[in-house]
Scaffold this motif. Structure first.
Motif, PDB file in Angstrom:
ATOM      1  N   GLN A 156      11.042   1.748   4.719  1.00  0.00           N
ATOM      2  CA  GLN A 156      11.361   0.626   5.262  1.00  0.00           C
ATOM      3  C   GLN A 156      12.638   0.243   5.852  1.00  0.00           C
ATOM      4  O   GLN A 156      12.993  -0.427   6.507  1.00  0.00           O
ATOM      5  CB  GLN A 156      10.626  -0.464   4.610  1.00  0.00           C
ATOM      6  CG  GLN A 156       8.984  -0.261   4.698  1.00  0.00           C
ATOM      7  CD  GLN A 156       8.345  -1.080   3.600  1.00  0.00           C
ATOM      8  OE1 GLN A 156       9.214  -2.014   2.864  1.00  0.00           O
ATOM      9  NE2 GLN A 156       6.876  -0.991   3.512  1.00  0.00           N
ATOM     10  N   ALA A 212       4.067  -3.544   7.673  1.00  0.00           N
ATOM     11  CA  ALA A 212       3.866  -3.541   6.090  1.00  0.00           C
ATOM     12  C   ALA A 212       3.515  -5.143   5.841  1.00  0.00           C
ATOM     13  O   ALA A 212       2.597  -5.476   5.063  1.00  0.00           O
ATOM     14  CB  ALA A 212       4.657  -3.228   5.182  1.00  0.00           C
ATOM     15  N   ALA A 269       8.102  -0.225  10.887  1.00  0.00           N
ATOM     16  CA  ALA A 269       7.420  -0.346   9.258  1.00  0.00           C
ATOM     17  C   ALA A 269       7.470  -1.401   8.650  1.00  0.00           C
ATOM     18  O   ALA A 269       6.354  -1.766   7.957  1.00  0.00           O
ATOM     19  CB  ALA A 269       8.411   0.893   8.465  1.00  0.00           C
ATOM     20  N   ILE A 270       8.539  -2.396   8.794  1.00  0.00           N
ATOM     21  CA  ILE A 270       8.332  -3.647   8.024  1.00  0.00           C
ATOM     22  C   ILE A 270       7.264  -4.551   8.878  1.00  0.00           C
ATOM     23  O   ILE A 270       6.546  -5.040   8.177  1.00  0.00           O
ATOM     24  CB  ILE A 270       9.752  -4.440   8.399  1.00  0.00           C
ATOM     25  CG1 ILE A 270      10.882  -3.432   7.536  1.00  0.00           C
ATOM     26  CG2 ILE A 270       9.600  -5.715   8.124  1.00  0.00           C
ATOM     27  CD1 ILE A 270      10.642  -3.874   6.210  1.00  0.00           C
ATOM     28  N   ILE A 280       9.498  -3.502  -1.050  1.00  0.00           N
ATOM     29  CA  ILE A 280      10.029  -2.971  -0.228  1.00  0.00           C
ATOM     30  C   ILE A 280       9.910  -1.407  -0.679  1.00  0.00           C
ATOM     31  O   ILE A 280      10.457  -0.986  -1.853  1.00  0.00           O
ATOM     32  CB  ILE A 280      11.771  -3.279  -0.191  1.00  0.00           C
ATOM     33  CG1 ILE A 280      11.737  -4.832   0.070  1.00  0.00           C
ATOM     34  CG2 ILE A 280      12.453  -2.648   0.780  1.00  0.00           C
ATOM     35  CD1 ILE A 280      10.826  -5.446   1.284  1.00  0.00           C
ATOM     36  N   VAL A 312      17.049  -1.921   9.065  1.00  0.00           N
ATOM     37  CA  VAL A 312      15.414  -1.726   8.461  1.00  0.00           C
ATOM     38  C   VAL A 312      14.767  -1.287   9.712  1.00  0.00           C
ATOM     39  O   VAL A 312      15.332  -1.192  10.860  1.00  0.00           O
ATOM     40  CB  VAL A 312      14.825  -2.998   8.162  1.00  0.00           C
ATOM     41  CG1 VAL A 312      15.713  -3.926   7.213  1.00  0.00           C
ATOM     42  CG2 VAL A 312      14.986  -4.032   9.396  1.00  0.00           C
ATOM     43  N   ASP A 313      13.656  -0.329   9.263  1.00  0.00           N
ATOM     44  CA  ASP A 313      12.899   0.172  10.127  1.00  0.00           C
ATOM     45  C   ASP A 313      11.909  -1.145  10.581  1.00  0.00           C
ATOM     46  O   ASP A 313      10.930  -1.022   9.860  1.00  0.00           O
ATOM     47  CB  ASP A 313      12.075   1.345   9.740  1.00  0.00           C
ATOM     48  CG  ASP A 313      11.084   2.108  10.665  1.00  0.00           C
ATOM     49  OD1 ASP A 313      10.792   1.375  11.400  1.00  0.00           O
ATOM     50  OD2 ASP A 313      11.248   3.385  10.542  1.00  0.00           O
TER      51      ASP A 313
END
Length: 571
Positions: free
Chosen positions: A384, A336, A332-333, A380, A328-329
């Protein structure tokens, strides 16, 4: 070897919610519509069926139907119980003229609150001792050098809010349990010592036999395992050990059976379960349960606590497995989902197929995907997820959730059955009652009985009592003014297996008489050897028959009376 633990009596509500007890640990009850009195529905139905069977007024066809239904009562669900109670017109009250309510679910756990005002937490008195062991699995596994199989055991009180406590020790709201949780590899449900009990015969009543109306039958455990009646070797092993324990403790083989639970009565956590039932004056009573709980508890507690309760098992040979790696990034997670990122990111990174493939497909087709973490839904987006890679990997160990075999002993019920099955009367005098308890479970092993309270007797009696105590043999001195026959009868009534009598001959011959409870036979034994003889008998090093080959028989007044009574009966 088992690890002995002691867990708290109070359990936080979340523990028993996760285990399923809060929702499913229930009995079905009905109420007297006039008085409000509560009855357990299956017990009420069973009692009504027994009355129909015993009544001379019941037509033969109805008796047959009642006999067919009676063994299946415990397997009926709430709806089926209601239908049968209505169909048979079951009523309650002193005159059986009070209508009953529709069946209701009743949770058997005692709830309370702990903590100061404003910070109270709901807890339950534990309905079983097992959950504490499951929560401690990680520490217990480490103490066993992280190897399977292993077991843990616990003895302690459990609490259930029974709808209708009854029959003395049989059904109580507080009772003593002894439970073993034996953790095994789910694909290797074997036991290294099964060969030792393979040929042991036990009485089994399988679910199939119950449904077809067949009777229980004696079978070797090895044959039952091969026929698929008992589903795993480790289950068969523990059934054998339970049978050995109960018979050694005083349960008669012909009054012990193992009854398999039918699918409809199986506990919510079990895939197989057998009850060790003992025959008593009120019928067959469950005294021991042996359940295969699978990985039900460990998986649920692991997920709820977010702590792995799996075992790391080394493979005999490496194997190649397909691996899915979701990256996962995190930036970005985090942007968000902010505070929820710490649960969303680990969830995504731990995805395996088919969930990972479903996520990948949804992102490709819909440009978004929905996931649910801890009951909360998250959307999602493609940006992300950094990558989803698939590759093969050679592994040398793997994580597994152990399956659990659980023998659970109801101590009070076992004691009740032992006392009842060992209550005897003497053939020559039915007023003389005695307990034929095995020596191992007798609270008092020996009684010392002087024929006189003179000083010369007292010194011998005290010396013998001290010698018995030095050998860790519990003993009492019976020096009341009652006749020796009456004193023998008193010790027989409480199950004392051996008695040493100091008589007038003891003063001149340095010998005493040693009496055995079951046969009432007596032997003449040297005073300085009698304590050792009792120790050998209690420890099983020698039998009474072997003792009789060494020491001469002593004829007592009791023997003469018994012989006279037998001769009179014969004439």
């Amino acid at each position: 070897r088992l690890q002995l633990v002691r867990c708290p009596v109070l359990s936080p509500d979340v523990v028993l919610r996760v285990s399923g007890h809060e929702e499913r640990f229930i009995d079905v009850m009905v109420k007297d519509m006039e008085t409000g009195a509560c009855y357990r529905a299956d017990h009420l139905l069973a009692a009504h069926l027994e009355k129909l069977i015993d009544s001379k007024k019941t037509p033969a066809a109805e008796k047959d139907a009642a006999r067919a239904l009676l063994p299946k009562v415990e397997a009926l669900d709430k709806q089926e119980l209601g239908e049968q109670l209505t169909k048979l017109g079951v009523k309650v009250g002193d005159k059986n003229d009070h209508a009953i309510s529709e069946p209701l679910d009743f949770n058997l756990m005692f709830g309370t609150m702990v903590g100061p005002g404003g910070q109270e937490q709901k807890v339950y008195l534990r309905p079983e001792t097992a959950q504490g062991i499951f929560l401690d699995f990680k520490r217990l596994y480490q103490m066993n050098n992280e190897r399977l199989p292993f077991g843990a055991c616990q003895i302690g009180s459990a609490y259930r809010n029974e709808i209708s406590p009854r029959n003395g020790l049989i059904r109580q709201r507080e009772f003593l349990m002894a439970e073993i949780e034996y953790f095994v590899h789910p694909e290797h449900k074997t036991h290294h010592n099964f060969a030792a009990i393979r040929d042991l015969e036990v009485t089994l009543l399988s679910a199939k036999q119950q449904l077809s109306g067949q009777s229980a039958r004696r079978v070797k455990l090895g044959d039952a395992l091969e026929a698929g009646v008992v589903r795993s070797e480790v289950m068969a092993y523990f059934l054998g050990r339970i049978a050995m324990f109960l018979t050694a403790a005083g349960i008669r083989k012909d009054m012990l059976r193992f009854r398999q639970h039918m699918d409809t009565e199986m506990a919510h956590y079990a895939c197989d379960c057998w009850d060790g039932e003992c025959r008593t004056s009120i019928g067959w009573v469950e005294c021991v349960g042996c359940a295969d709980r699978t990985d039900f508890d460990l998986k649920l507690h692991s997920a709820a606590a977010k702590t792995s309760l799996a075992a790391q098992v080394k493979l005999k040979t490496p194997k190649v497995v397909d691996v899915v790696e979701v990256r996962v990034d995190k930036k970005a997670i985090g942007k968000a989902f902010r505070g929820d990122a710490k649960v969303v990111a680990p969830y995504l990174e731990e995805l395996a197929d088919p969930e990972a493939s479903a996520l990948e497909a949804s992102l490709a087709e819909n440009k978004s995907a929905q996931v649910t973490v801890d009951g909360k839904s998250f959307t999602i987006l493609p940006g992300q997820i950094s990558s989803i890679k698939r590759f093969q990997k050679e592994i040398y160990d793997e994580k597994v959730f152990p399956h659990v075999i659980e023998p659970s002993f109801g101590i009070s019920r076992i004691i009740h059955a032992i006392l009842e099955q060992n209550f005897q009367t003497r053939p020559q005098d039915e007023q003389r009652t005695w307990l034929s308890l095995p020596t191992a479970v007798c609270p008092v092993k020996c009684c010392v009985l002087p024929l006189s309270n003179k000083d010369e007797f007292s010194s011998i009696v005290s010396k013998l009592s001290d010698q018995l105590s030095d050998l860790n043999l519990s003993n009492i001195i019976e020096d009341s003014s009652a006749s020796i026959g009456r004193r023998y009868a008193r010790t027989d009534e409480i199950g004392v297996p051996f008695g040493i009598t100091v008589d007038f001959a003891s003063l001149t011959t340095d010998s005493v008489t040693l009496r055995e409870r079951n046969s009432t036979d007596q032997l003449r034994v040297p005073t300085d050897k009698v304590a050792e003889a009792v120790d050998d008998l209690c420890r099983g090093r020698r039998t009474w028959q072997q003792m009789a080959e060494v020491y001469p028989k002593h004829t007592s007044q009791e023997d003469e009376l018994a012989a006279t009574a037998t001769a009179s009966a014969a004439s």
